[in-house]
Design an enzyme around this catalytic site. Sequence first.
Site, PDB file in Angstrom:
ATOM      1  N   GLU A 240       0.808  -1.218   0.000  1.00 55.78           N
ATOM      2  CA  GLU A 240       0.000   0.000   0.000  1.00 55.78           C
ATOM      3  C   GLU A 240       0.845   1.275   0.000  1.00 55.78           C
ATOM      4  O   GLU A 240       0.507   2.262   0.631  1.00 55.78           O
ATOM      5  CB  GLU A 240      -1.014   0.003   1.160  1.00 55.78           C
ATOM      6  CG  GLU A 240      -2.100  -1.042   0.996  1.00 55.78           C
ATOM      7  CD  GLU A 240      -3.350  -0.765   1.811  1.00 55.78           C
ATOM      8  OE1 GLU A 240      -3.464   0.343   2.387  1.00 55.78           O
ATOM      9  OE2 GLU A 240      -4.210  -1.662   1.875  1.00 55.78           O
TER      10      GLU A 240
ATOM     11  N   HIS B 288      -1.519  -1.696  10.564  1.00 56.64           N
ATOM     12  CA  HIS B 288      -1.005  -3.065  10.563  1.00 56.64           C
ATOM     13  C   HIS B 288       0.204  -3.166  11.481  1.00 56.64           C
ATOM     14  O   HIS B 288       0.896  -2.165  11.732  1.00 56.64           O
ATOM     15  CB  HIS B 288      -0.589  -3.493   9.158  1.00 56.64           C
ATOM     16  CG  HIS B 288      -1.731  -3.773   8.234  1.00 56.64           C
ATOM     17  ND1 HIS B 288      -1.975  -5.011   7.686  1.00 56.64           N
ATOM     18  CD2 HIS B 288      -2.709  -2.960   7.753  1.00 56.64           C
ATOM     19  CE1 HIS B 288      -3.050  -4.942   6.900  1.00 56.64           C
ATOM     20  NE2 HIS B 288      -3.506  -3.702   6.922  1.00 56.64           N
TER      21      HIS B 288
END
Length: 550
Positions: free
Chosen positions: A258, A532
């Site tokens: 990402e 995350h």
Amino acid sequence: MALRTSPFPNGFVAGIHAVGWAFILPCFWFLDRLIAVCKSTTLEKTQRQEQECYLQPLKVFFGSIIFLIAFLLAAPFAFLGFLLWAPLQAFRRPFAYHRESPSSPERETHRGFELVGKASFGFATANLCLLPDSLARFNNLGHTQHRATAIGQCIVHGVCRPHIRIFVDSPSSCATLSPSDSILPAVNSSSDGAPETQAQPPVGHHSDSAENSNQQGRTGHCSAPQTLLSQGLRPQDNIPWEVSSLFPANVDIVCLEEVFDKRAAQKLIQALRPVFGHILYDVGVYACQPPCSCSSFKFFNSGLFLASRFPILEAQYHCFNNGRGEDALAAKGLLSAKVLIGRNQKQRNVVGYLNCTHLHAPEGEGEIRCEQLSMVTKWIGDFQAANKQPDEDVVFDVLCGDFNFDNCSPDDTLEQNHCLFEEYRDPCRAGPGKEKPWVIGTLLEQPTLYEDDINTPENLQRTLEREELRKQYISPPVPAEGRPLVYPETDEPWIGRRIDYILYRESSLSKHCQTEIEEVTFVTQLAGLTDHIPVGLRLNVIMDTDRSAE
């Protein structure tokens, strides 16, 4: 042959592409700011309440008008730029390569195999959510450019520390323990550009308990301190594991997901290049590929980003062709790379393979992810078959990334049983649908990202080590449709969703290589900077040169 740095075949095409993008960028930026000014993170809302700031409605109203007008004025120029930019995607190689000139040739090689026939390799993976600022805010993360700078500094700060091992003389534990940053000397670190609304890059804080733990480890205290036992070696599987508030020391390859924003990617490169001299970025395809096809239009690249200490000999990217919904707007796929480690004692080239991927995201669509796992398996096999040389030794074959499914959710049963896990070993997995008891989930609940228990690396580290707290901040398993969720089972620990993986394969290595796991690490250093938890893996490889082919 070394990879060329530019993704375009010549300077003329690259120049036309740059002109086209220069026309598009202002319109894109105004649209990004138009959405961002209307969407606040929970941290920003909390700060406004504490400061009793009541000007936000005016800021939203006037900011929206200004950015909307600017967007409309820039739109005609963006259209002209698009007419230049889109056709050139047919000539673009699906990644760019940054190479930093080494200060010496030895800096890019590993002397372990050449000298003693064994070496260790460190890997790390993390999903950074470096989307355009407006889109990142829907994940409760803002200030993409500042986060990119801070994340790069965090990674460098962690991997450049000494790789210290502590030996504890204890009747109950005779193994080697890996200390967290709390037992390292304090290091002053600045976040240079990190916004006040974001968590700052960590520094090595001392605590009395940590200093005592270090002293006990050095002096051979009769029992290992509980704080280290909670992070270090456990009896299960003899796999050392750690919850660390720093990235593992001496990481060789970092795979990131990402990293969609191009400016954020450049900030990462600036921060990482003194340590990782070989970087693949802007990975993926744009527009419709192949040209004039009926494939979905790709607004974003794959978001994959690979940084390596070792030279990259070959690289290849494949785009998934089965994306749906919003996932189809990004060119998610697989990036495979072959890196040159050095030479062994018989002067044969030593190489390794690294594969990075980001699978389909929406829940309840396991069939799509299973198809993508099958594509990944085939593409990796094809890449290695095409680039295998008879005069070289392969010492690692690693697959990592954000798989977007876990090993505990009933909704992810299809993916958990995929045949890929018969080829690649997951050190955290006991079997399909069953995690090892020491494993920690890697997906944080987005609304709680800035709460005190997890808003700093040290706080997040302490929270992850306590099961009763972990339940509040790690995303829980996804139940199967129409069935109640029973989790965890009796006498089983609460783990949560682990969707970030580092897998390794031994069957594709040279026959005289033996691999063992040195350490698995769950990293809290990016607390407040992403949703995350990064994962690290260190592998030891021993090469039996007596059995090596001549």
